[in-house]
Enzyme design. Structure first.
Site, PDB file in Angstrom:
ATOM      1  N   GLU A 250      20.552  31.958 -40.936  1.00 57.85           N
ATOM      2  CA  GLU A 250      21.445  31.521 -42.014  1.00 57.85           C
ATOM      3  C   GLU A 250      20.754  31.876 -43.314  1.00 57.85           C
ATOM      4  OE1 GLU A 250      22.272  29.053 -45.049  1.00 57.85           O
ATOM      5  OE2 GLU A 250      22.019  27.464 -43.554  1.00 57.85           O
TER       6      GLU A 250
ATOM      7  N   CYS B  85      22.520  25.471 -49.468  1.00 57.39           N
ATOM      8  CA  CYS B  85      23.107  26.734 -49.037  1.00 57.39           C
ATOM      9  C   CYS B  85      24.594  26.800 -49.307  1.00 57.39           C
ATOM     10  CB  CYS B  85      22.819  26.967 -47.566  1.00 57.39           C
ATOM     11  SG  CYS B  85      23.062  25.513 -46.538  1.00 57.39           S
TER      12      CYS B  85
END
Length: 539
Positions: A270, A310
């Site tokens: 990720e 994020c």
């Protein structure tokens, strides 16, 4: 189990044993003061790393075949052990990350909550994915064999800790929890920015391994440079998959190493996302008070944890015209009232400063609003810039992630412009739509475009705050993640570390428990295409 900060050893934990490293030392630092924290942490070399991966390989046979009850109890015990040291853990994490106590206590709860969630998954058992096609010896023109399928663990998994979530995406975080739930031993590469936090959690996991009488190689915690030990972990032939949360440069470097192996392995990374937010006309047509409230909510989402999330809203599409002007002005006022918060490390703060300087120097980009520098070190003022949709589409710099509290407003004049700008985006974790019922017709053409670009679409909310559950997707097309078919949050994350195996005409005595006729683990199964639900039995 009682751990205190003074009990920190500064060493790796390899198969249950403290291991002083041979590769130099590192320290954690308090980013609010730049003060060095003790103890020093010794870094292992590649030979010492091999001890951890060998132990994980040795542990795989017994750990991958645990009965559901013992397996689930193990995950629950990790959660209990972490809760037993919560105060010491939060105090150390605050010192190493600059994150506030409330955020870290919440993150501790998220960490233990997802461990318990995966324990329930293990007890319930659907992740085994059992399918049975019974033999049809009388079928014509060709009889059918008895074929049974289940999913098995891949093997030992290497996991890399994230800088921005020292608990929930770190030592016992989502990648570790889902890999352990799948039946895969874990070799965890600690993040050098919060080594003490990692050690406290690592010892909690190690104690759980001992408590349940499991092979000590089920879990190891290692410290070492990412450029050498981290790459060696990915290259080690005993490692069968990688979990990573971090930068695009770091993730793609690991992907390259994994692909170059004689036996390539999956890297579930990720990485980079700017999480576009779309405002439609109806959402901005309210009173000034409504716009002020909306602007305050946006700034809160942008600046939470100093923007080091994020899913922070780094890109905002705002319609041209008076209402868009009023909203931009409201955001300018709201952000001006915000102080910078301590960033995770001095290096991250410098990268943010460099990124903002590069963005602000681009032609056609102008300031929308700016806050105030914080009182601590490494606490730059949050900023919002603006440009038009044509400039955005033509300048790749404006598509780059700035990790921290910085966002770019894009002013658009038509739905066609909005769709074209969306098509120009890279892959993202999220996209957010702010609209009213009157905007549904305008928003509808955007949905299929967003499905091609993001892993999660939400309406009238904010992308920050990721629910840990069964339906969540925390993933997306590259560069948001390295594999858009997966998620790193939620129970579906377990699928990353499993693969299907079929068994054809095996005698009952040789079949593994999940696919035996007796169904000793009481699993739901698909038999001859029909789902059969198990309602009885103890696990």
């Amino acid at each position: 189990m009682t751990l205190t900060q003074t009990a920190l050893t500064g060493h790796s934990i390899v198969a249950g044993a403290s291991l002083p490293g041979n590769g130099g030392t590192t320290h954690g630092h308090d980013p609010a003061t730049n003060e060095r924290l003790e103890p020093a942490y010794s870094l292992i070399d590649n030979e010492q790393l091999a001890r951890a991966t060998a132990a994980a390989e040795e542990a795989f046979a017994s750990f991958s075949t645990l009965d559901p009850g013992t397996h689930a109890d193990f995950l629950d015990r990790i959660a209990e052990n972490i809760e037993a040291v919560r105060d010491e853990l939060v105090a150390r994490a605050m010192a190493e990350t600059g994150l506030p106590e409330a955020r870290l206590r919440g993150e501790t709860g998220r960490t233990t909550g997802q461990l318990r969630l995966f324990a329930r998954v293990v007890r319930q058992g659907d992740h085994h994915g059992v399918r049975i096609d019974p033999a049809q010896p009388d079928r014509t023109p060709v009889p059918r064999a008895d074929i049974r399928q289940r999913k098995v663990p891949l093997g030992p998994v290497g996991v890399f800790g994230a800088s921005n979530f020292p608990l929930a995406f770190s030592t016992a975080g989502g990648d570790t929890a889902s890999a352990l739930a799948a039946g895969c031993p874990v070799v965890f590469k600690a993040h050098n920015a919060h080594p003490g936090t990692g050690e406290i959690v690592g010892r909690a996991i190690t104690e759980a391994v001992r408590d349940l009488g499991l092979h000590p190689g089920v879990f190891s915690l290692i410290y070492g440079p990412g450029s050498s030990v981290g790459q060696a972990l990915v290259a080690d032939p005993r490692i069968k998959a990688i979990g990573f949360t971090g930068s695009r440069a770091g993730g793609t470097a690991l992907m390259a190493t994994a692909a170059a192996r004689p036996e390539p392995i999956p890297v579930y990374a990720e990485m980079s996302s700017i999480n576009p937010v779309y405002f439609f006309a109806g959402a901005l047509a309210g009173s000034q008070q409504d716009l002020d409230s909306l602007a305050a909510a946006f700034v809160t989402s942008l600046t939470g944890s100093s923007g080091q999330l994020c899913t922070a809203p780094g890109l905002v599409f705002v319609p041209a015209g008076e209402d868009g002007d009023r909203f931009s002005a409201a955001v300018s006022r709201a952000v001006a009232e915000r102080d910078g918060q301590t960033m995770l490390t001095a290096g991250i703060a410098k990268s943010w400063t460099d990124g903002v300087a590069h963005l602000s120097a681009q032609q056609g980009v102008a300031a929308v609003g700016q806050g105030r520098d914080g009182a601590t070190e490494n606490a730059p003022a949050p900023v919002v810039y603006g440009t038009d949709v044509d400039t955005f589409r033509s300048n790749e710099v404006l598509h780059e992630e700035i990790f921290g509290a910085a966002s770019l407003f894009i002013r658009y004049s038509s739905l066609d412009e909005l769709v074209a700008a969306t098509r120009a985006l890279e892959g993202q974790l999220t996209a957010t739509l702010h609209l009213t019922e009157a905007d549904h017709a305008a928003a509808a053409p955007l949905i299929p475009e967003l499905e091609r670009k993001v892993g999660r679409i939400l309406v009238n909310g904010w992308p920050t705050g990721v629910e840990v559950g069964h339906a969540m997707v925390h993933g997306g097309p590259f560069p948001a993640t390295s594999d858009s078919r997966t998620t790193s949050v939620g129970t579906l994350a377990i699928e990353r570390f499993l693969r299907p195996v079929a068994y054809q005409d095996l005698p009952e005595a040789l079949l593994p428990a999940p696919v035996r006729d007796a169904n000793p683990w009481h699993l739901n199964r698909r038999v001859d295409g029909e789902i059969t639900l198990e309602t009885g039995g103890e696990r």
